[in-house]
Design a protein around this motif. Sequence first.
Motif, short mmCIF file in Angstrom:
data_model
loop_
_atom_site.label_atom_id
_atom_site.label_comp_id
_atom_site.label_asym_id
_atom_site.label_seq_id
_atom_site.Cartn_x
_atom_site.Cartn_y
_atom_site.Cartn_z
N LEU A 44 -17.55 5.49 2.47
CA LEU A 44 -16.63 6.04 1.75
C LEU A 44 -16.67 7.62 1.40
O LEU A 44 -15.91 8.44 0.96
CB LEU A 44 -16.33 5.48 0.38
CG LEU A 44 -16.00 4.09 0.35
CD1 LEU A 44 -15.85 3.30 -1.19
CD2 LEU A 44 -14.45 3.75 0.99
N ASP A 45 -17.92 7.91 2.30
CA ASP A 45 -18.15 9.34 2.06
C ASP A 45 -18.27 10.14 0.72
O ASP A 45 -17.87 10.81 0.26
CB ASP A 45 -17.18 10.40 2.99
CG ASP A 45 -17.78 11.59 3.01
OD1 ASP A 45 -18.85 11.76 3.03
OD2 ASP A 45 -16.94 12.67 3.30
N ALA A 46 -18.91 9.19 -0.19
CA ALA A 46 -19.15 9.58 -1.53
C ALA A 46 -20.33 10.38 -1.98
O ALA A 46 -21.39 10.19 -1.04
CB ALA A 46 -18.90 8.35 -2.42
N ALA B 274 -10.59 -0.53 -0.94
CA ALA B 274 -10.86 0.77 -1.15
C ALA B 274 -10.89 1.77 0.15
O ALA B 274 -11.82 1.20 0.79
CB ALA B 274 -11.58 1.12 -2.29
N SER B 275 -10.16 2.61 0.23
CA SER B 275 -10.40 3.62 1.27
C SER B 275 -10.74 4.84 1.02
O SER B 275 -11.15 5.73 1.88
CB SER B 275 -8.95 3.61 2.05
OG SER B 275 -7.87 4.23 1.31
N GLY B 276 -10.90 5.09 -0.26
CA GLY B 276 -11.48 6.41 -0.88
C GLY B 276 -12.14 6.24 -2.03
O GLY B 276 -12.29 5.09 -2.73
N TRP B 277 -12.84 7.18 -2.29
CA TRP B 277 -13.85 6.95 -3.56
C TRP B 277 -13.07 6.80 -4.95
O TRP B 277 -13.61 6.03 -5.83
CB TRP B 277 -14.82 8.35 -3.61
CG TRP B 277 -15.94 8.15 -4.66
CD1 TRP B 277 -16.23 8.95 -5.58
CD2 TRP B 277 -16.93 7.21 -4.60
NE1 TRP B 277 -17.15 8.75 -6.26
CE2 TRP B 277 -17.62 7.52 -5.79
CE3 TRP B 277 -17.10 6.08 -3.88
CZ2 TRP B 277 -18.96 6.72 -6.24
CZ3 TRP B 277 -18.22 5.23 -4.10
CH2 TRP B 277 -19.08 5.68 -5.27
N ALA B 278 -11.96 7.56 -5.11
CA ALA B 278 -11.39 7.36 -6.31
C ALA B 278 -10.68 6.05 -6.38
O ALA B 278 -10.97 5.64 -7.79
CB ALA B 278 -9.92 8.50 -6.27
N ALA B 279 -10.35 5.12 -5.30
CA ALA B 279 -10.23 3.86 -5.67
C ALA B 279 -11.00 3.08 -6.37
O ALA B 279 -10.85 2.09 -6.99
CB ALA B 279 -9.65 3.27 -4.34
N ILE C 89 -13.47 4.06 -8.44
CA ILE C 89 -13.68 4.46 -9.81
C ILE C 89 -12.48 3.48 -10.68
O ILE C 89 -13.00 3.00 -11.57
CB ILE C 89 -13.52 5.77 -10.02
CG1 ILE C 89 -14.70 6.58 -9.25
CG2 ILE C 89 -13.51 6.21 -11.48
CD1 ILE C 89 -14.49 8.04 -9.14
N LEU C 90 -11.36 3.56 -9.84
CA LEU C 90 -10.15 2.64 -10.66
C LEU C 90 -10.85 1.26 -10.52
O LEU C 90 -10.72 0.64 -11.48
CB LEU C 90 -9.10 2.96 -10.06
CG LEU C 90 -7.83 1.76 -10.33
CD1 LEU C 90 -7.38 2.14 -11.84
CD2 LEU C 90 -6.56 2.14 -9.35
N ALA C 91 -11.29 0.69 -9.49
CA ALA C 91 -11.69 -0.71 -9.43
C ALA C 91 -12.79 -0.85 -10.29
O ALA C 91 -12.89 -2.03 -10.86
CB ALA C 91 -12.26 -0.93 -7.74
N SER C 92 -13.58 0.09 -10.59
CA SER C 92 -14.84 -0.18 -11.59
C SER C 92 -14.35 -0.38 -12.92
O SER C 92 -14.62 -1.11 -13.51
CB SER C 92 -15.91 0.97 -11.42
OG SER C 92 -16.89 0.64 -12.22
N ALA C 93 -13.34 0.54 -13.20
CA ALA C 93 -12.59 0.55 -14.68
C ALA C 93 -11.96 -0.85 -14.90
O ALA C 93 -11.96 -1.51 -15.90
CB ALA C 93 -11.75 1.64 -14.97
N VAL C 94 -11.09 -1.33 -13.76
CA VAL C 94 -10.12 -2.62 -13.98
C VAL C 94 -11.22 -3.86 -14.01
O VAL C 94 -11.08 -4.97 -14.80
CB VAL C 94 -9.63 -2.80 -12.81
CG1 VAL C 94 -8.92 -4.11 -12.78
CG2 VAL C 94 -8.55 -1.71 -12.70
#
Length: 358
Positions: A5-7, A60-65, A67-72
């Motif tokens: 994810l190039d994070a 997830a295709s990006g790092w922001a997704a 973070i959302l996944a972690s919160a959910v």
Amino acid sequence: MRTSLDAPLAGLGLLVAAMTVAQFAASAASGLLRERVGTIALLLASLAAAAAGLAIFALASGWAATILASAVLGSGLGLLDAAVNTEAALRGDVRFMGALHGAWAVGASLGPPLVGATLVASDSWRPAYLVAAAVFALLGVATYAVRSDLKLAPELEASPSGERGIGRTVIFGCALFFVYVGIEFGAGQWTYSRFTSDGSLSDGLAGLAVFLYWSALAAGRIALALLGDRVAPARLFDVSVFGALASTVGFSVLPPPLAALVALPCLGATLSVFVPVLMYLTPRRIGSEAAPRAIGYQVAAGMIGGASLPAAVGLLMQSIDVALLGPCLVTMAVVLTGLHVVSARPVLVRGYARQLFR
């Protein structure tokens, strides 16, 4: 995951923070939500959120997704943790609580190798998340299929409703959970570093010590499930608290081999019954009406303790000396013992105080 994810390297901190905050908020609110929507709806919502969070991770295709996944995912797990513990405390006996937490310990042990096997087989981290999401979804279907009218444990049906709101017992319960999780995670996370950083033990022996610690924790909960009705829960709780104090002292003062291979497993065994027994005792101390919110608050307090206290211990070990792990564990065990004595025997403590200052 970070590479694909190039994070950033520090990105894990964001994932952990998002999950921790979400878990804390969900656990703290679980009692109120249970009152509003009911037990089955709360369980289904928590399982759906956990499945959704894991699925977002997998897709997830990006790092922001992520973070959302972690919160959910954190929201689902926080609700689920509090809801399942609440229902077990209200409907089951102490042996069932032992079985529930023994299952957690077994799952915590099996999870990493199963994910590792999936990674080796597929050369990707995504299938493990998809499988986990599917399992949570199946659990949701099973929960809906077997739903039924839930009855209180017999001793709670005849008991008074108990205190309302955040009373003294609830505050002490949260404080006990906060310190306990700090001890459990602190010992489990830092023992290997403690004994390998200064060469006290070989990597193999230090790894064996950590394995024995978690194994003793699981074994103690399984023993509670099998034999827990033979000792009064309040006495089991005494044994857990005072046994943890004795074990941490042994860990701090014994030679490294004995500290790692004897005192540390003893600590795991004595800690093993703490959470299931305290969960079981909570509704029997404050009543069934106040218990759902109280257990939610306790779970949330434990999450904060697990996130903050081991981090503080690690900072002290890094700044001063790795040998400080033992004194840190002793200090937390002393605080745990003090909280237990004051919360369980306030009349006795007041009597001692009068004699002392007479």
